[in-house]
Write a protein that holds these residues in place. Structure first.
Motif, PDB file in Angstrom:
ATOM      1  N   PHE A 204       0.640  -1.286  -0.176  1.00 46.55           N
ATOM      2  CA  PHE A 204       0.063  -0.329  -0.228  1.00 46.55           C
ATOM      3  C   PHE A 204       0.829   1.429   0.044  1.00 46.55           C
ATOM      4  O   PHE A 204       2.098   1.195   0.863  1.00 46.55           O
ATOM      5  CB  PHE A 204      -0.564   0.149   1.585  1.00 46.55           C
ATOM      6  CG  PHE A 204      -2.421  -0.556   1.411  1.00 46.55           C
ATOM      7  CD1 PHE A 204      -3.502   0.001   1.098  1.00 46.55           C
ATOM      8  CD2 PHE A 204      -2.023  -2.024   0.894  1.00 46.55           C
ATOM      9  CE1 PHE A 204      -5.155  -0.233   0.846  1.00 46.55           C
ATOM     10  CE2 PHE A 204      -3.029  -2.788   1.217  1.00 46.55           C
ATOM     11  CZ  PHE A 204      -4.508  -2.495   0.484  1.00 46.55           C
ATOM     12  N   LEU A 205       0.654   2.057  -0.809  1.00 48.74           N
ATOM     13  CA  LEU A 205       1.334   3.571  -1.203  1.00 48.74           C
ATOM     14  C   LEU A 205       0.156   4.544  -0.607  1.00 48.74           C
ATOM     15  O   LEU A 205      -1.018   4.611  -1.673  1.00 48.74           O
ATOM     16  CB  LEU A 205       2.069   3.398  -2.426  1.00 48.74           C
ATOM     17  CG  LEU A 205       2.807   2.358  -2.675  1.00 48.74           C
ATOM     18  CD1 LEU A 205       4.297   2.653  -4.373  1.00 48.74           C
ATOM     19  CD2 LEU A 205       4.337   2.166  -1.056  1.00 48.74           C
ATOM     20  N   ARG A 206       1.315   5.263   0.372  1.00 47.83           N
ATOM     21  CA  ARG A 206      -0.145   6.955   0.014  1.00 47.83           C
ATOM     22  C   ARG A 206       0.951   7.612  -0.159  1.00 47.83           C
ATOM     23  O   ARG A 206       2.088   7.686  -0.001  1.00 47.83           O
ATOM     24  CB  ARG A 206      -0.429   6.712   1.573  1.00 47.83           C
ATOM     25  CG  ARG A 206      -1.202   5.620   2.136  1.00 47.83           C
ATOM     26  CD  ARG A 206      -1.231   6.000   3.400  1.00 47.83           C
ATOM     27  NE  ARG A 206      -2.132   4.654   3.918  1.00 47.83           N
ATOM     28  CZ  ARG A 206      -1.995   3.528   4.011  1.00 47.83           C
ATOM     29  NH1 ARG A 206      -0.859   2.478   3.649  1.00 47.83           N
ATOM     30  NH2 ARG A 206      -2.831   2.457   4.666  1.00 47.83           N
ATOM     31  N   TYR A 207      -0.295   8.825  -0.896  1.00 47.45           N
ATOM     32  CA  TYR A 207       0.740   9.941  -1.116  1.00 47.45           C
ATOM     33  C   TYR A 207       0.274  11.278  -0.821  1.00 47.45           C
ATOM     34  O   TYR A 207      -1.161  11.524  -0.504  1.00 47.45           O
ATOM     35  CB  TYR A 207       0.503  10.032  -3.019  1.00 47.45           C
ATOM     36  CG  TYR A 207       0.780   8.796  -3.591  1.00 47.45           C
ATOM     37  CD1 TYR A 207       2.611   8.848  -3.782  1.00 47.45           C
ATOM     38  CD2 TYR A 207       0.446   8.014  -3.743  1.00 47.45           C
ATOM     39  CE1 TYR A 207       3.037   7.570  -4.258  1.00 47.45           C
ATOM     40  CE2 TYR A 207       0.428   6.845  -3.842  1.00 47.45           C
ATOM     41  CZ  TYR A 207       2.125   6.613  -4.756  1.00 47.45           C
ATOM     42  OH  TYR A 207       2.691   5.473  -5.174  1.00 47.45           O
ATOM     43  N   ALA A 208       1.602  12.291   0.253  1.00 50.80           N
ATOM     44  CA  ALA A 208       0.392  13.628   0.900  1.00 50.80           C
ATOM     45  C   ALA A 208       0.084  14.820  -1.108  1.00 50.80           C
ATOM     46  O   ALA A 208       0.361  14.302  -1.426  1.00 50.80           O
ATOM     47  CB  ALA A 208       2.041  14.138   1.422  1.00 50.80           C
ATOM     48  N   GLY A 209      -0.969  15.471  -0.202  1.00 56.06           N
ATOM     49  CA  GLY A 209      -1.629  16.174  -0.803  1.00 56.06           C
ATOM     50  C   GLY A 209      -2.541  15.533  -1.791  1.00 56.06           C
ATOM     51  O   GLY A 209      -3.497  16.571  -2.337  1.00 56.06           O
ATOM     52  N   ALA A 210      -2.346  14.101  -1.553  1.00 53.03           N
ATOM     53  CA  ALA A 210      -3.533  14.177  -3.753  1.00 53.03           C
ATOM     54  C   ALA A 210      -4.249  13.168  -2.836  1.00 53.03           C
ATOM     55  O   ALA A 210      -4.790  12.815  -1.799  1.00 53.03           O
ATOM     56  CB  ALA A 210      -2.415  12.321  -3.901  1.00 53.03           C
ATOM     57  N   GLY A 211      -5.454  13.662  -4.190  1.00 49.28           N
ATOM     58  CA  GLY A 211      -7.090  13.479  -3.600  1.00 49.28           C
ATOM     59  C   GLY A 211      -7.025  13.210  -4.263  1.00 49.28           C
ATOM     60  O   GLY A 211      -6.919  11.565  -4.733  1.00 49.28           O
ATOM     61  N   HIS A 212      -9.007  12.314  -4.629  1.00 47.00           N
ATOM     62  CA  HIS A 212      -9.390  10.999  -5.698  1.00 47.00           C
ATOM     63  C   HIS A 212      -8.854  10.725  -6.329  1.00 47.00           C
ATOM     64  O   HIS A 212      -8.591  12.063  -7.564  1.00 47.00           O
ATOM     65  CB  HIS A 212     -10.562  10.745  -4.748  1.00 47.00           C
ATOM     66  CG  HIS A 212     -10.986   9.242  -5.467  1.00 47.00           C
ATOM     67  ND1 HIS A 212     -10.851   7.979  -5.257  1.00 47.00           N
ATOM     68  CD2 HIS A 212     -11.783   9.261  -6.620  1.00 47.00           C
ATOM     69  CE1 HIS A 212     -11.104   7.162  -5.449  1.00 47.00           C
ATOM     70  NE2 HIS A 212     -12.555   7.493  -6.348  1.00 47.00           N
ATOM     71  N   ALA A 213      -8.219   9.809  -7.185  1.00 42.75           N
ATOM     72  CA  ALA A 213      -8.207   9.817  -8.781  1.00 42.75           C
ATOM     73  C   ALA A 213      -6.746  11.058  -9.271  1.00 42.75           C
ATOM     74  O   ALA A 213      -6.567  11.587 -10.410  1.00 42.75           O
ATOM     75  CB  ALA A 213      -9.433  10.542 -10.223  1.00 42.75           C
TER      76      ALA A 213
END
Length: 244
Positions: A204-213
């Motif tokens: 699982f990778l998560r990205y700061a500041g990023a929303g859906h799509a």
């Protein structure tokens, strides 16, 4: 690993499915042979964005199949962004999900049978397609034809598919934005717990500041840094799990 440049050229074929013929785009790598990937569209249909990602995968060395899952609805392509979103949501609401899952399993099997496919076959999907690919993976596994890998970008249906998680036995990669209002982090943690409960090869990778799509190029959704980082990670992960 830097993102690859898209290649040109594709052919259209039909896959036998319940009730008719599923149209799909087939893209070949420069060598003409390689492992396979079935790309699952976004809620907007098989857009230029979806095609460009398929072309990039072909350039990387994969035989890529892009089913047109909205074929029973006339195969529409909706403008990406805020103006097209209501129409796209309406299409998703009319989409026959069980039939679409069956179409996806048929597409996976059809790609596996292609003479151009040399090696394992995986699934990749964005948003609507991220959840659909997950469900296809579960259904195909139950049918004895499990995919060899799965990449899901912020699968919008995943919160409602967690009862299928133990059937998704292949390695999987999941991307989520930390600022995704549609799938909040508490829900992402629930998804991660379910998916990893019986499968050790899950990322699982998560990205700061990023929303859906966030990978979609529309200014309404796009987050340039997250998109670039996620695609580099996707390419590297695919080359590890579906080596060309």
């Amino acid at each position: 690993m830097a993102p690859t440049e898209p290649t040109a050229g594709r052919t259209t074929l039909s896959v036998d499915v319940e009730g008719g013929q599923l149209p799909a785009d087939l893209l070949l790598p420069p060598s003409g042979l390689g492992p396979g990937i079935v790309v699952h569209q976004e809620i907007f249909g098989v857009t230029g964005y979806v095609r460009s990602r398929a072309e990039a995968l072909a350039a990387l060395g994969y035989v890529v199949l892009v089913p047109h899952f909205y074929w029973r609805l006339g195969d529409p392509v909706v403008a990406e962004g805020a103006d097209g979103l209501p129409e796209a949501v309406g299409l998703a609401g009319r989409f026959d999900w069980p039939a679409g899952v069956a179409d996806g399993v048929a597409a996976l099997q059809a790609l596996r049978s292609r003479e151009e496919v040399d090696g394992p076959v995986g699934l990749l999907g964005f948003c609507f397609g991220g959840g659909l690919a997950f469900n296809v993976a579960a259904a195909a596994t139950e049918a004895g034809s499990a995919p060899d890998a799965l990449v899901s970008y912020y699968g919008s249906a995943l919160p409602n598919l967690l009862d299928l998680a133990d059937r998704v036995t292949c390695p999987s990669l999941h991307h989520f934005g930390l600022d995704d209002a549609y799938i909040p982090q508490e829900t992402v943690r629930d998804i991660e717990a379910a998916v990893t409960a019986r499968n050790d090869d899950v990322t699982f990778l998560r990205y700061a500041g990023a929303g859906h799509a966030f990978d979609n190029p529309s200014p309404v959704f796009h987050h340039a840094d997250a998109s670039a980082q996620a695609w580099v990670a996707t390419e590297a992960w695919l080359l590890e799990h579906l080596p060309v």
